[in-house]
Design a protein around this motif. Structure first.
Motif, PDB file in Angstrom:
ATOM      1  N   GLU A  39      -0.885  25.899  24.715  1.00 11.52           N
ATOM      2  CA  GLU A  39       0.106  26.441  23.776  1.00 11.52           C
ATOM      3  C   GLU A  39       0.037  25.717  22.435  1.00 11.52           C
ATOM      4  OE1 GLU A  39       2.873  28.921  22.271  1.00 11.52           O
ATOM      5  OE2 GLU A  39       2.122  29.103  24.315  1.00 11.52           O
ATOM      6  N   GLU A  40      -0.110  24.392  22.452  1.00 12.56           N
ATOM      7  CA  GLU A  40      -0.191  23.623  21.209  1.00 12.56           C
ATOM      8  C   GLU A  40      -1.446  23.982  20.413  1.00 12.56           C
ATOM      9  OE1 GLU A  40       2.223  19.557  22.386  1.00 12.56           O
ATOM     10  OE2 GLU A  40       0.191  19.843  23.186  1.00 12.56           O
ATOM     11  N   ALA A  42      -3.017  26.860  20.598  1.00 15.69           N
ATOM     12  CA  ALA A  42      -2.777  28.221  20.112  1.00 15.69           C
ATOM     13  C   ALA A  42      -1.905  28.199  18.858  1.00 15.69           C
ATOM     14  CB  ALA A  42      -2.130  29.061  21.212  1.00 15.69           C
ATOM     15  N   GLU A  43      -0.839  27.412  18.880  1.00 10.03           N
ATOM     16  CA  GLU A  43       0.046  27.320  17.717  1.00 10.03           C
ATOM     17  C   GLU A  43      -0.695  26.762  16.506  1.00 10.03           C
ATOM     18  OE1 GLU A  43       3.662  25.217  18.620  1.00 10.03           O
ATOM     19  OE2 GLU A  43       4.112  26.540  20.310  1.00 10.03           O
ATOM     20  N   ALA A  44      -1.532  25.751  16.725  1.00  8.42           N
ATOM     21  CA  ALA A  44      -2.285  25.149  15.621  1.00  8.42           C
ATOM     22  C   ALA A  44      -3.264  26.144  14.997  1.00  8.42           C
ATOM     23  CB  ALA A  44      -3.043  23.912  16.120  1.00  8.42           C
ATOM     24  N   GLY A  46      -2.869  29.540  15.249  1.00  8.84           N
ATOM     25  CA  GLY A  46      -2.218  30.801  14.920  1.00  8.84           C
ATOM     26  C   GLY A  46      -2.628  31.952  15.811  1.00  8.84           C
ATOM     27  N   LYS A  48      -2.461  33.500  20.206  1.00  9.54           N
ATOM     28  CA  LYS A  48      -1.670  33.451  21.435  1.00  9.54           C
ATOM     29  C   LYS A  48      -2.328  32.514  22.442  1.00  9.54           C
ATOM     30  CE  LYS A  48       0.136  37.987  20.722  1.00  9.54           C
ATOM     31  NZ  LYS A  48       1.089  38.859  21.290  1.00  9.54           N
ATOM     32  N   ARG A  49      -1.495  31.944  23.312  1.00 11.74           N
ATOM     33  CA  ARG A  49      -2.006  31.022  24.333  1.00 11.74           C
ATOM     34  C   ARG A  49      -3.071  31.691  25.193  1.00 11.74           C
ATOM     35  NH1 ARG A  49      -1.615  29.778  29.518  1.00 11.74           N
ATOM     36  NH2 ARG A  49      -0.139  31.435  29.964  1.00 11.74           N
TER      37      ARG A  49
END
Length: 92
Positions: A39-40, A42-44, A46, A48-49
């Motif tokens: 998840e981290e 993916a967030e970095a 931009g 989806k996980r």
């Protein structure tokens, strides 16, 4: 720039150069060595996980713009964890 290839950091760049990605198992090991969740990552990036899940499993490959960002991200992790980048034991 003849000496550039002898620079030890160039070995990491050879592993993950521009948009070249390491094998899926190394991608996963680099993330784990950096103590990051999917998840981290993916967030970095931009995304989806589930995209990261597919990339680490080797089921899918990132599209061009995501591939460049992912390769740059992995290159940074490879510099922090060179033994993992080379397929060695996980640092801990």
């Amino acid at each position: 720039m003849e000496g550039a290839m002898s620079d030890p950091l160039r070995r990491d760049d050879a592993l993950v150069d521009a948009d070249t990605l390491p094998p899926p198992h190394i991608r996963r090991q680099l993330r784990i060595a950096a103590n990051l969740t999917q998840e981290e990552v993916a967030e970095a990036l931009g995304v989806k996980r589930l995209a990261v899940v597919g990339w680490e499993a080797g089921r899918t490959q990132p599209h061009r713009s995501n591939r460049l960002r992912y390769a740059e991200f992995l290159r940074g992790l490879a510099k922090e964890h060179p033994a993992v980048a080379q397929g060695g034991p996980r640092e801990g």
